[in-house]
Design a protein around this motif. Structure first.
Motif, PDB file in Angstrom:
ATOM      1  N   ASP A  85       0.798  -1.229   0.000  1.00  0.00           N
ATOM      2  CA  ASP A  85       0.000   0.000   0.000  1.00  0.00           C
ATOM      3  C   ASP A  85       0.829   1.276   0.000  1.00  0.00           C
ATOM      4  N   LYS A  88       5.056   6.514  -2.692  1.00  0.00           N
ATOM      5  CA  LYS A  88       6.398   7.111  -2.743  1.00  0.00           C
ATOM      6  C   LYS A  88       6.572   7.904  -4.032  1.00  0.00           C
ATOM      7  N   MET A 159      -1.275   3.513 -13.598  1.00  0.00           N
ATOM      8  CA  MET A 159      -0.309   2.669 -12.884  1.00  0.00           C
ATOM      9  C   MET A 159      -0.002   1.411 -13.679  1.00  0.00           C
ATOM     10  N   GLY A 165       7.008   2.201 -12.895  1.00  0.00           N
ATOM     11  CA  GLY A 165       6.518   2.013 -11.525  1.00  0.00           C
ATOM     12  C   GLY A 165       6.586   3.279 -10.707  1.00  0.00           C
ATOM     13  N   ALA A 166       6.357   4.428 -11.354  1.00  0.00           N
ATOM     14  CA  ALA A 166       6.549   5.704 -10.670  1.00  0.00           C
ATOM     15  C   ALA A 166       5.331   6.159  -9.882  1.00  0.00           C
ATOM     16  N   ARG A 167       4.209   5.454 -10.062  1.00  0.00           N
ATOM     17  CA  ARG A 167       2.948   5.977  -9.529  1.00  0.00           C
ATOM     18  C   ARG A 167       2.463   5.190  -8.322  1.00  0.00           C
ATOM     19  N   SER A 168       1.827   5.901  -7.405  1.00  0.00           N
ATOM     20  CA  SER A 168       1.277   5.276  -6.203  1.00  0.00           C
ATOM     21  C   SER A 168      -0.197   5.618  -6.094  1.00  0.00           C
ATOM     22  N   PHE A 169      -0.942   4.668  -5.566  1.00  0.00           N
ATOM     23  CA  PHE A 169      -2.372   4.885  -5.332  1.00  0.00           C
ATOM     24  C   PHE A 169      -2.591   4.963  -3.827  1.00  0.00           C
TER      25      PHE A 169
ATOM     26  N   HIS B  41      -7.097  -0.753   0.387  1.00  0.00           N
ATOM     27  CA  HIS B  41      -6.112  -1.689   0.921  1.00  0.00           C
ATOM     28  C   HIS B  41      -6.790  -2.966   1.433  1.00  0.00           C
ATOM     29  N   MET B  45      -5.357  -5.742  -4.267  1.00  0.00           N
ATOM     30  CA  MET B  45      -4.575  -4.921  -5.181  1.00  0.00           C
ATOM     31  C   MET B  45      -3.470  -4.179  -4.438  1.00  0.00           C
ATOM     32  N   SER B  46      -2.428  -3.834  -5.187  1.00  0.00           N
ATOM     33  CA  SER B  46      -1.251  -3.240  -4.564  1.00  0.00           C
ATOM     34  C   SER B  46      -0.653  -2.192  -5.483  1.00  0.00           C
ATOM     35  N   ARG B  47       0.450  -1.584  -5.014  1.00  0.00           N
ATOM     36  CA  ARG B  47       1.150  -0.602  -5.832  1.00  0.00           C
ATOM     37  C   ARG B  47       1.625  -1.252  -7.139  1.00  0.00           C
ATOM     38  N   ASP B  48       1.977  -2.537  -7.065  1.00  0.00           N
ATOM     39  CA  ASP B  48       2.478  -3.219  -8.259  1.00  0.00           C
ATOM     40  C   ASP B  48       1.346  -3.765  -9.121  1.00  0.00           C
ATOM     41  N   SER B  50      -2.062  -3.055  -9.906  1.00  0.00           N
ATOM     42  CA  SER B  50      -3.038  -1.992  -9.660  1.00  0.00           C
ATOM     43  C   SER B  50      -4.433  -2.380 -10.160  1.00  0.00           C
ATOM     44  N   ARG B 191       3.887  -4.214 -20.662  1.00  0.00           N
ATOM     45  CA  ARG B 191       3.226  -5.415 -20.133  1.00  0.00           C
ATOM     46  C   ARG B 191       3.141  -6.442 -21.251  1.00  0.00           C
ATOM     47  N   THR B 342       6.540  -6.878 -12.330  1.00  0.00           N
ATOM     48  CA  THR B 342       6.555  -5.436 -12.071  1.00  0.00           C
ATOM     49  C   THR B 342       7.514  -4.740 -13.043  1.00  0.00           C
ATOM     50  N   PRO B 343       7.450  -3.401 -13.126  1.00  0.00           N
ATOM     51  CA  PRO B 343       8.404  -2.679 -13.975  1.00  0.00           C
ATOM     52  C   PRO B 343       9.849  -2.843 -13.515  1.00  0.00           C
ATOM     53  N   PHE B 344      10.072  -3.494 -12.363  1.00  0.00           N
ATOM     54  CA  PHE B 344      11.425  -3.696 -11.880  1.00  0.00           C
ATOM     55  C   PHE B 344      11.893  -5.132 -12.087  1.00  0.00           C
TER      56      PHE B 344
END
Lengths: 257, 428
Positions: A85, A88, A159, A165-169, B41, B45-48, B50, B191, B342-344
């Protein structure tokens, strides 16, 4: 075609396009770029395109942490420490993660694990702007990819689209995770996306982005359209890398390795 | 006409079913309130990752809605008369399917109170904007066409020219809803599971298998419950459609495997490895994908040979397997699989949560509720007007049957026994 789309994407950038307050600037590079009035620049592409060079020879862990703290504190970024969650705008990421296309099997751990400063690339061809259904994310006249968090509906298409991966929700209510609130920058509600904005609110009044100020020379910021600017010279004189250039997004953040 | 679904030939079991679905919907709604109060939350779903289960279900039900066109198109454009009895089933199936799809978008939106910004700041370069355009149009077209076709049947006349024109007009929209939904993914540069020109074609083929398979199952259920007979030729034709469309879909899945693994490009392989074998130590979807593979084999074995396809017991299994396998492939794993890398270059796991499941169940309940009412309406109207669909009933005996029913309900005992009084069972 390209100009047409740029023109189109500039809807809603009026606020950041206002460049009438050059005198307040403490930095000559920014002061030089900040000229003209709001009326002149509104609806037009500015000559200035902001870009950034991060000099990893000078950027150490302590400097990076200072940048992160200054940015997150100033922009009221909530301090949520679960990976699922978290929010950043600027953070450290290993070379292996940041430049995943450049890593090979035999690369030594000391290179793979080098910590790199990571922020939004403010792409010249931003995918996030292309997919946003409400123009809540947009490119302003100086090429900064901004966010209107009041307009964002929280669909998170940007996102899924962002290759960096620059975006945060805001999965959680961000106001519950702020130690102190900076009253000069808005806080957010849950259910909207946010990200680094190149400190466009500071650029508008002739100040440098916070990370650039904190980094003390490790980050060079300026107009990449001007061949004589410090940032253009740094790009010309050094071996620089960009993240995932094969995707056609044209990032404006460069790394000196 | 809609009152026919509410007052005519209803039974206790029907109302119990409706009440059960309404209760499930209420549970889902409560879970949604919980999600909105606490934030997203509470979902997996998560930051990765979405987009998760909600957008997966949106994709699948857009496909179900589009699948109905496999009846509508042959009937209105090629005059395939056998489908005449069930075109309205195809049109009515699209209504709950699109309502479900739209609700899966609504529950996925972080700030739903700002949802109308999509129309206020209309942005044609966003594919989501096109989804928000074609889905409501297709919904409205299906409501108008389906209702008017049934209304005409109810009055014993043929539907008007405008209704037919709108039905024909709705055909390209059926295709467009799924194409646009595929382009939502197929244009995202990093993706690789999504980034394939094959995607809209694969989605459409999958939809043209799932939609008709579901319609066959609905016809079987209606037959069990009410004696409704769709007609053997109609079912056989639909089964053939399922067989071709399903085989084409699986062919495209195989093509994806070939391109990813023969080229050996890591990011092309990542999602398939993650889903089917596990990748970087994450293998949570592997059992589900094994079920998918088994269902694929079952479907192909039943649907391809004519002998098994025309055996209605096996056909029911085949259609259920086709539907479930596409639900796994498109509804449950497509979106999460595509975003898992992920993008990483790392793999992000996805853990479905209880509120998320309850919200999904709630939307399913609402969809089933709308579908039950609409199909009840279809059955009642057809029972009243089109005795061809109910061959076990005798038109001549029908008035006597009603008299007997009336007498029974009012406790009137008559000397003469009505011929159909104890036959013609009420629907369960």
């Amino acid at each position: 075609m390209e100009m047409n789309r740029r023109k189109f994407l500039k809807l809603g950038t009026a606020a950041v396009a206002g460049l009438g307050v050059a005198a307040a600037s403490s930095n000559p590079a920014v002061a030089a770029a900040v000229n003209g009035s709001y009326k002149e620049s509104a609806g037009k592409r500015s000559d200035v395109t902001w870009g950034m060079v991060i000099d990893m020879k000078k950027m150490d862990e302590a400097t990076l942490n200072r940048c992160v703290e200054a940015c997150h504190k100033y922009h009221n970024v909530p301090n949520i420490d679960t990976q699922k969650d978290e929010v950043k705008w600027i953070w450290g990421e290993t070379f292996e993660h940041l430049f995943l296309d450049e890593v090979h099997d035999k690369m030594g751990d000391k290179y793979k694990d080098m910590s790199f400063m990571t922020i939004c690339n403010h792409c010249a061809e931003p995918v996030c702007v292309r997919v946003c259904p409400v123009k809540a994310t947009f490119m302003n006249a100086q090429g900064v990819v901004g966010m209107d968090m009041h307009r964002c509906i929280g669909c998170r298409n940007c996102m899924a689209a962002c290759p960096y991966g620059a975006r945060s929700f805001n999965y959680k209510n961000p106001r519950l995770y702020l130690d102190e609130i900076n009253p000069t920058y808005p806080t957010r509600m849950k259910g909207v996306v946010e990200k680094c904005n190149f400190c466009s609110e500071r650029l508008a009044v002739g100040e440098l982005p916070l990370c650039v100020e904190e980094a003390g020379g490790a980050i060079i910021f300026g107009d990449i359209n001007d061949p004589n600017s410090a940032v253009s010279k740094a790009i010309a004189d050094n071996f620089t890398l960009q993240r995932r250039t094969n995707l056609g997004t044209k990032p404006k953040v460069y790394y000196i390795v | 006409m809609i009152e026919k679904a509410l007052v005519k030939r209803t039974s206790k079991a029907y109302w119990a079913w409706i009440a059960f679905l309404a209760a499930l919907f209420a549970v889902g709604f409560a879970a949604y309130i919980y999600q909105m109060v606490n934030g997203f939350h509470v979902t997996g779903m998560s930051r990765d990752i979405s987009w998760g289960m909600y957008i997966g279900h949106l994709t699948f039900f857009v496909g179900v809605a589009a699948g109905g066109v496999m009846i509508v198109l042959p009937y209105y454009l090629h005059n395939v008369k056998e489908f005449g009895r069930i075109t309205v089933v195809g049109e009515f199936l699209a209504i709950p399917a699109i309502i479900m799809a739209l609700l899966f978008v609504v529950v996925d939106i972080g700030s739903p109170m700002k949802l109308l910004n999509v129309y206020l700041y209309y942005t044609p370069h966003s594919m989501l904007c096109w989804d928000a355009t074609v889905l409501p149009i297709y919904l409205i077209l299906n409501i108008i066409v389906g209702y008017n076709v049934l209304q005409a049947e109810n009055k014993g006349v043929k539907y008007g020219k405008i209704v037919k024109a709108l039905a024909v007009f709705s055909i390209p929209f059926a295709f467009s809803i799924h194409i646009v939904t595929a382009w939502l993914y197929a244009g995202l540069p990093s993706r690789h599971y999504f980034l394939t020109a094959m995607l809209p074609a694969k989605f459409l083929a999958g939809a043209f298998a799932t939609g008709p398979a579901l319609i066959i199952l609905i016809c079987f259920i209606l037959n069990k419950l009410t004696g409704f007979d769709a007609g053997k030729t109609a079912i056989d034709r639909l089964a053939t459609t399922v067989a071709y469309a399903y085989t084409a879909t699986i062919f495209m899945v195989i093509c994806e495997f070939f391109t990813a693994f023969y080229s050996n490009v890591p990011s092309h392989k990542a999602a398939l490895q993650y889903l089917f074998a596990g990748y970087h130590g994450h293998d949570q979807f592997v059992p589900l994908m094994m079920v998918f593979l088994v269902l694929v084999v079952v479907t192909l074995v039943i649907m391809i040979p004519r002998q098994t396809r025309t055996n209605y017991k096996l056909l029911g299994f085949g259609c259920a397997a086709a539907f479930l396998s596409m639900y796994i492939e498109k509804g449950l794993t497509f979106v999460i699989g595509g975003l898992s890398e992920t993008p990483f270059g790392t793999i992000a796991p996805y853990h479905v949560t209880v509120p998320e499941v309850l919200i999904i169940v709630g939307i399913f309940a609402l969809g089933f509720l709308i579908a039950s009412i609409l199909f009840k309406l279809v059955v009642v109207v057809k029972k009243d007007m089109d005795l061809g669909a109910f061959p076990q009933e005798d038109r001549a005996a029908l008035p006597m049957k009603y008299v007997a029913e009336y007498n029974k309900a009012n406790g009137i005992v008559e000397e003469v026994k009505a011929p159909a009084a104890e036959a013609a069972p009420e629907e369960a």
